[in-house]
Each structure stands twice: as structure tokens, then as C-alpha cells.
Design a protein around this motif. Structure first.
Motif, PDB file in Angstrom:
ATOM      1  N   LEU A  37       0.858  -1.184  -0.065  1.00 42.77           N
ATOM      2  CA  LEU A  37      -0.141   0.169   0.020  1.00 42.77           C
ATOM      3  C   LEU A  37       0.688   1.126  -0.016  1.00 42.77           C
ATOM      4  O   LEU A  37       0.663   2.215  -0.736  1.00 42.77           O
ATOM      5  CB  LEU A  37      -0.985  -0.100   1.328  1.00 42.77           C
ATOM      6  CG  LEU A  37      -1.582   1.362   1.432  1.00 42.77           C
ATOM      7  CD1 LEU A  37      -2.796   1.592   0.286  1.00 42.77           C
ATOM      8  CD2 LEU A  37      -2.621   1.313   2.803  1.00 42.77           C
ATOM      9  N   LEU A  38       1.905   1.498   0.920  1.00 45.89           N
ATOM     10  CA  LEU A  38       2.857   2.481   0.988  1.00 45.89           C
ATOM     11  C   LEU A  38       3.558   2.779  -0.460  1.00 45.89           C
ATOM     12  O   LEU A  38       3.634   3.829  -0.856  1.00 45.89           O
ATOM     13  CB  LEU A  38       3.614   2.473   2.190  1.00 45.89           C
ATOM     14  CG  LEU A  38       3.159   2.503   3.495  1.00 45.89           C
ATOM     15  CD1 LEU A  38       4.122   2.211   4.472  1.00 45.89           C
ATOM     16  CD2 LEU A  38       2.272   3.714   3.879  1.00 45.89           C
ATOM     17  N   SER A  39       3.999   1.742  -0.879  1.00 47.79           N
ATOM     18  CA  SER A  39       4.576   1.671  -2.272  1.00 47.79           C
ATOM     19  C   SER A  39       3.799   2.268  -3.306  1.00 47.79           C
ATOM     20  O   SER A  39       4.025   2.984  -4.171  1.00 47.79           O
ATOM     21  CB  SER A  39       5.207   0.377  -2.712  1.00 47.79           C
ATOM     22  OG  SER A  39       6.103  -0.239  -1.707  1.00 47.79           O
ATOM     23  N   ALA A  40       2.373   1.888  -3.414  1.00 43.84           N
ATOM     24  CA  ALA A  40       1.237   2.350  -4.313  1.00 43.84           C
ATOM     25  C   ALA A  40       1.237   3.991  -4.004  1.00 43.84           C
ATOM     26  O   ALA A  40       1.075   4.592  -4.962  1.00 43.84           O
ATOM     27  CB  ALA A  40       0.074   1.542  -4.070  1.00 43.84           C
ATOM     28  N   ILE A  41       1.081   4.108  -2.843  1.00 44.35           N
ATOM     29  CA  ILE A  41       0.818   5.818  -2.703  1.00 44.35           C
ATOM     30  C   ILE A  41       2.068   6.435  -3.132  1.00 44.35           C
ATOM     31  O   ILE A  41       1.995   7.581  -3.668  1.00 44.35           O
ATOM     32  CB  ILE A  41       0.729   5.877  -1.330  1.00 44.35           C
ATOM     33  CG1 ILE A  41      -0.740   5.279  -0.535  1.00 44.35           C
ATOM     34  CG2 ILE A  41       0.785   7.177  -0.623  1.00 44.35           C
ATOM     35  CD1 ILE A  41      -0.835   5.401   0.880  1.00 44.35           C
ATOM     36  N   SER A  42       3.339   5.937  -2.820  1.00 49.12           N
ATOM     37  CA  SER A  42       4.706   6.688  -3.294  1.00 49.12           C
ATOM     38  C   SER A  42       4.887   6.790  -4.575  1.00 49.12           C
ATOM     39  O   SER A  42       4.929   7.720  -5.219  1.00 49.12           O
ATOM     40  CB  SER A  42       5.822   5.894  -2.733  1.00 49.12           C
ATOM     41  OG  SER A  42       6.985   6.510  -3.171  1.00 49.12           O
ATOM     42  N   ALA A  43       4.324   5.544  -5.335  1.00 50.35           N
ATOM     43  CA  ALA A  43       4.159   5.676  -6.920  1.00 50.35           C
ATOM     44  C   ALA A  43       3.175   6.317  -7.660  1.00 50.35           C
ATOM     45  O   ALA A  43       2.819   6.877  -8.502  1.00 50.35           O
ATOM     46  CB  ALA A  43       4.156   4.178  -7.480  1.00 50.35           C
ATOM     47  N   GLY A  44       1.922   6.726  -6.727  1.00 49.01           N
ATOM     48  CA  GLY A  44       0.712   7.213  -7.112  1.00 49.01           C
ATOM     49  C   GLY A  44      -0.030   6.339  -8.097  1.00 49.01           C
ATOM     50  O   GLY A  44      -0.969   6.997  -8.839  1.00 49.01           O
ATOM     51  N   LYS A  45      -0.119   5.086  -8.058  1.00 48.42           N
ATOM     52  CA  LYS A  45      -0.913   4.453  -8.803  1.00 48.42           C
ATOM     53  C   LYS A  45      -1.215   2.885  -7.969  1.00 48.42           C
ATOM     54  O   LYS A  45      -0.435   2.566  -7.092  1.00 48.42           O
ATOM     55  CB  LYS A  45      -0.369   4.117 -10.241  1.00 48.42           C
ATOM     56  CG  LYS A  45       1.017   3.446 -10.137  1.00 48.42           C
ATOM     57  CD  LYS A  45       1.677   3.477 -11.711  1.00 48.42           C
ATOM     58  CE  LYS A  45       3.037   2.589 -11.512  1.00 48.42           C
ATOM     59  NZ  LYS A  45       3.554   2.623 -12.888  1.00 48.42           N
ATOM     60  N   GLY A  46      -2.399   2.401  -8.289  1.00 48.02           N
ATOM     61  CA  GLY A  46      -2.611   1.162  -7.935  1.00 48.02           C
ATOM     62  C   GLY A  46      -3.263   1.192  -6.332  1.00 48.02           C
ATOM     63  O   GLY A  46      -3.135   0.264  -5.710  1.00 48.02           O
ATOM     64  N   VAL A  47      -3.588   2.646  -5.697  1.00 45.96           N
ATOM     65  CA  VAL A  47      -3.679   2.700  -4.398  1.00 45.96           C
ATOM     66  C   VAL A  47      -4.979   1.864  -3.962  1.00 45.96           C
ATOM     67  O   VAL A  47      -4.987   1.301  -2.821  1.00 45.96           O
ATOM     68  CB  VAL A  47      -3.779   4.131  -4.048  1.00 45.96           C
ATOM     69  CG1 VAL A  47      -4.095   4.136  -2.450  1.00 45.96           C
ATOM     70  CG2 VAL A  47      -2.344   4.760  -4.164  1.00 45.96           C
ATOM     71  N   LYS A  48      -6.279   2.194  -4.789  1.00 50.85           N
ATOM     72  CA  LYS A  48      -7.348   1.578  -4.430  1.00 50.85           C
ATOM     73  C   LYS A  48      -7.092   0.171  -4.451  1.00 50.85           C
ATOM     74  O   LYS A  48      -7.822  -0.564  -3.543  1.00 50.85           O
ATOM     75  CB  LYS A  48      -8.454   2.081  -5.375  1.00 50.85           C
ATOM     76  CG  LYS A  48      -8.626   3.743  -5.252  1.00 50.85           C
ATOM     77  CD  LYS A  48      -9.742   4.044  -6.214  1.00 50.85           C
ATOM     78  CE  LYS A  48     -10.162   5.436  -6.094  1.00 50.85           C
ATOM     79  NZ  LYS A  48     -11.309   5.827  -7.061  1.00 50.85           N
ATOM     80  N   GLU A  49      -6.615  -0.423  -5.130  1.00 47.85           N
ATOM     81  CA  GLU A  49      -6.374  -2.022  -5.311  1.00 47.85           C
ATOM     82  C   GLU A  49      -5.690  -2.540  -4.273  1.00 47.85           C
ATOM     83  O   GLU A  49      -6.153  -3.570  -3.523  1.00 47.85           O
ATOM     84  CB  GLU A  49      -5.744  -2.293  -6.511  1.00 47.85           C
ATOM     85  CG  GLU A  49      -6.639  -2.107  -7.869  1.00 47.85           C
ATOM     86  CD  GLU A  49      -6.661  -0.846  -8.464  1.00 47.85           C
ATOM     87  OE1 GLU A  49      -5.714   0.225  -7.937  1.00 47.85           O
ATOM     88  OE2 GLU A  49      -7.041  -0.501  -9.501  1.00 47.85           O
ATOM     89  N   ALA A  50      -4.541  -1.650  -3.678  1.00 50.62           N
ATOM     90  CA  ALA A  50      -3.712  -1.999  -2.487  1.00 50.62           C
ATOM     91  C   ALA A  50      -4.708  -1.905  -1.229  1.00 50.62           C
ATOM     92  O   ALA A  50      -4.491  -2.734  -0.315  1.00 50.62           O
ATOM     93  CB  ALA A  50      -2.504  -1.135  -2.407  1.00 50.62           C
ATOM     94  N   ILE A  51      -5.475  -0.811  -1.223  1.00 48.89           N
ATOM     95  CA  ILE A  51      -6.421  -0.908  -0.078  1.00 48.89           C
ATOM     96  C   ILE A  51      -7.559  -1.923   0.091  1.00 48.89           C
ATOM     97  O   ILE A  51      -7.659  -2.662   0.955  1.00 48.89           O
ATOM     98  CB  ILE A  51      -7.175   0.479  -0.106  1.00 48.89           C
ATOM     99  CG1 ILE A  51      -6.279   1.704   0.192  1.00 48.89           C
ATOM    100  CG2 ILE A  51      -8.392   0.555   0.721  1.00 48.89           C
ATOM    101  CD1 ILE A  51      -6.831   2.987   0.111  1.00 48.89           C
ATOM    102  N   ASP A  52      -7.865  -2.295  -1.090  1.00 47.48           N
ATOM    103  CA  ASP A  52      -9.011  -3.227  -1.046  1.00 47.48           C
ATOM    104  C   ASP A  52      -7.994  -4.741  -0.682  1.00 47.48           C
ATOM    105  O   ASP A  52      -8.757  -5.533   0.022  1.00 47.48           O
ATOM    106  CB  ASP A  52      -9.457  -3.763  -2.443  1.00 47.48           C
ATOM    107  CG  ASP A  52     -10.526  -2.599  -2.878  1.00 47.48           C
ATOM    108  OD1 ASP A  52     -10.959  -1.768  -1.924  1.00 47.48           O
ATOM    109  OD2 ASP A  52     -10.700  -2.319  -4.051  1.00 47.48           O
TER     110      ASP A  52
END
Length: 396
Positions: A247-262
Motif C-alpha cells: 500500500l505504501l509503495s502504491a501511494i509513493s508511486a501514485g498508482k494502484g492505491v485503491k487496489e492495494a487498499i482493497d
């Protein structure tokens, strides 16, 4: 692509511990609403409860020692506070010592993902470029027990684009040190049936193509490695990242955040949240939507900035939209009877600019559902806004 090549050639090369709270499902398209009389009255002292039992720990975390868990928790805090806590945790692990003679252990073999690195002033241009790359996943493959020992640095752009591999001949010098010399590099693109050599003149680079990597800590389970390179850079690597780190990596990259949260909110079971669990200072890392909201609404609902929650139910949201200007909204929070839902009542607000203060109409009542919480990360839903916070201070 040049930055990616530099990243891969850096020489040496993110994870956490967690639990999840059970979530109540609501009707599609409808945010939970406050029932009449259910809000926290101003000044009301929420009923004090005994501290909750320790948050449930996933089975995969049982292999970590206390000091390793502190490092992984500190990595979660990097996004909200800074790097000092991580560096202290790294030094603590190095002082404790891990597996002796790590280069002679089979546990050092395999693919490692970079989860943290420092940027010393003495680093080479290659390394300085490398540690600035946040939008790619960086891996290091170590193969020392073959006829052709190698250290391979891999930059993965995305599943649809491909990757860059920069390879080095490797030699074990002693129980901690690996000597290496880069000798080849190539792109592997998904849309091409062949590899594209990267024109790096390794033979002409001389000593710049050579270096060494000391493994200063290797966990007994072989899942965490700390290494220091010849340019002074420290690398923290991990063989398998958990859902929090993804999740933190997705936030840092700015993509895939919603999928990581799910993935995270559906992955584990844990204890229910209460005010003892929520108490502390939280920095917002990500919000699903704030573009259409007024600044008063943002401050009232805590959709940006910092949120401070006290054990007695006092709550304060603090937003700094511009340098020298801050918005704050204060009120109360209490748990209602519906699962992990909390009633938020915002009673007053203010705008501060320099030494001046003006009233802000930030009054409002909200229901916040805790989708996930541990000692570092919190995922919540307020009026269909999903929020990800990192804890930057404990109970206040």
C-alpha cells in the motif's frame, strides 16, 4: 529510462506488521449516517473502556524479532515523519547482529526487494540518481553458489512495459563482503520479442564499475537484509513484502492505491477499534477525493493534513493549505454501536494567518468507519472518502 539504468547500477539496493479490524458492509452508494441523538455532544466525556487486547498479528509476522518489527514499523512512518527513526532501527539491528557470516549462508540467495535506502553526500552520481527513483520497483538478485556468481540489479517499470537488468560478476571476499564488477545490462520490453542492450561502457568505467557490498544484518529467517555499499549508502531489503508495504509503495508511486487498499482491508482479521486504539497524531497520506471539496469541508472532515485524537474523545483536524496559513477544526469523537463506526461532531473552526485568527464555519457531523488499523497505519471511510493515515505520534 536513463534514470532507471542508473538506478539498477547503484550497487546494493519497503514492510510492516499489522492487523485488520472487521468491517460492516453498508448498502451500495450510501455512506453511513448519524442517527438522531447519536452524535458526541460537545464536552461529553465518552465512556472509558479498558485498553483493547494487543492487535492480532498475522502468521507471517511471527517470524520477526522485536527489533525487526520496530524497523518495519519505522518504515511505515517514513511517509509521515522522516528517515531518522528508520536509521536508528537499522543501527539497532546491526548492533544486535543477525546470522553470522551471511555471505556463506544460502539464505542470502534469491531475489530481494529494496524497501529503504539512504543518500549520503559521498554517493556516486549513479547512486544519487538511484535513490531518487520512487516510481519503479527495485530488486536485487544474489546468486553466489553457481559456476557464474552474480549480483543482478533489476528495475521493474510495470507489468505492461518490462524491466531493466544490470548484472555484475560477484566474488565472496569474507563472511560479510561481496566484491562485484558490472559487466552487462539490457532492457526486456513486453512489446519486443528480444532484449535491447543498454549501451553502458562498463569496460571504460574502470573503478566506477567496481564496488563492494557488506551485509551487516541478515535475519535468521532470511527475510530481512541490511547492506552497506562502498560509497556509504545503506540498503534495507526484503524478500517478501506484506500488504501494508505494498500500500505504501502504491501511494509513493501514485498508482494502484485503491487496489492495494482493497487487498489490505480484506486480507486479515483483528480487534475492534476504540478510542484507545485511535488515540494519537495521524498524518494523512492519501485521500480518494478532495478536488471538489471546500477548504472548510476539508478541515471539518479531516480530508487533508493532521488529525489529533485524544483518549477522552477530543479531536482536532489541522490543515495548512498555504505557507503561513492554517485551518483547524475541533470537536469530539465517540464510538457508536455499529461495528467499527465512530461519530465525529465538529463544533468550531478557525483560520490562522500569521498572528491573526478568524472564525471558520467548519461545523459538521460525520460517521467514520475504520476499515483497518494497526500501530502505524489507519484506513477509514468518511462519507465515501477513503483515507489512509500514518501515525506520527502516540497517545496524547
Amino acid at each position: 529510462m536513463a534514470a532507471a539504468a542508473a538506478a539498477a547500477a547503484a550497487g546494493g539496493f519497503l514492510h510492516l506488521g499489522a492487523s485488520r479490524v472487521p468491517s460492516r458492509q453498508h448498502s451500495a452508494g450510501a455512506a453511513p449516517r448519524l442517527r438522531a441523538g447519536a452524535s458526541c455532544a460537545r464536552g461529553q466525556q465518552p465512556r472509558r473502556r479498558a485498553p483493547p487486547p494487543p492487535l492480532a498479528v498475522a502468521a507471517a509476522e511471527e517470524a520477526y524479532t522485536g527489533a525487526e518489527t520496530e524497523l518495519l514499523d519505522a518504515l511505515a512512518g517514513v511517509q509521515g515523519r522522516g528517515r531518522g527513526e528508520v536509521e536508528s532501527a537499522v543501527q539497532a539491528l546491526e548492533a544486535l547482529g543477525g546470522l553470522p557470516d551471511p555471505t556463506n549462508s544460502s539464505l542470502i540467495e534469491g531475489s530481494w526487494q529494496l524497501i529503504f535506502t539512504t543518500r549520503p553526500g559521498s554517493a556516486s552520481p549513479i547512486q544519487r540518481t538511484f535513490v531518487g527513483v520512487d516510481s519503479f520497483k527495485i530488486f536485487q538478485e544474489v546468486y553466489l553458489r553457481t559456476d557464474d556468481p552474480r549480483v543482478i540489479n533489476v528495475v521493474k517499470f510495470s507489468e505492461s512495459i518490462g524491466e531493466l537488468k544490470v548484472e555484475a560478476e560477484a566474488t565472496i571476499e569474507d563472511g560479510k563482503r561481496i566484491l562485484f564488477r558490472f559487466d552487462r545490462a539490457a532492457f526486456s520490453f513486453k512489446f519486443l520479442p528480444f532484449k535491447v542492450p543498454y549501451p553502458v561502457p562498463f569496460k571504460l568505467l574502470g573503478d566506477e564499475a567496481k564496488g563492494w557490498l557488506d551485509t551487516t544484518y541478515l535475519s535468521q529467517t532470511g527475510n530481512i537484509r541490511i547492506s552497506r555499499g562502498n560509497k556509504g549508502t545503506t540498503f534495507v531489503l526484503q524478500k517478501s513484502a506484506d500488504q501494508r508495504q505494498l500500500l505504501l509503495s502504491a501511494i509513493s508511486a501514485g498508482k494502484g492505491v485503491k487496489e492495494a487498499i482493497d487487498d489490505l482491508t480484506s486480507s486479515r482479521q483483528g480487534t475492534e477499534a476504540d478510542l484507545n486504539t485511535l488515540a494519537g497524531e495521524w498524518q494523512l497520506l492519501w485521500s480518494s477525493k478532495t478536488e471538489d471539496e471546500s477548504w472548510s469541508s476539508v478541515a471539518s472532515a479531516g480530508l487533508k493534513g493532521v488529525q489529533i485524537i485524544k483518549e477522552d474523545g477530543q479531536l482536532k483536524n489541522l490543515v495548512r493549505p498555504f505557507p503561513g496559513v492554517s485551518l483547524n477544526a475541533s470537536g469530539n469523537i465517540c464510538k457508536n454501536e455499529d461495528g467499527n463506526n465512530f461519530n465525529l461532531s465538529i463544533n468550531e473552526g478557525a483560520i490562522q494567518a500569521g498572528g491573526l485568527q478568524f472564525p471558520l464555519d467548519a461545523r459538521g457531523e460525520f460517521v467514520m468507519e475504520i476499515l483497518y488499523i494497526d500501530n502505524k497505519i489507519r484506513i477509514s471511510d468518511i462519507n465515501q472518502h477513503k483515507l489512509v493515515h500514518v501515525r506520527i505520534a502516540n497517545r496524547t
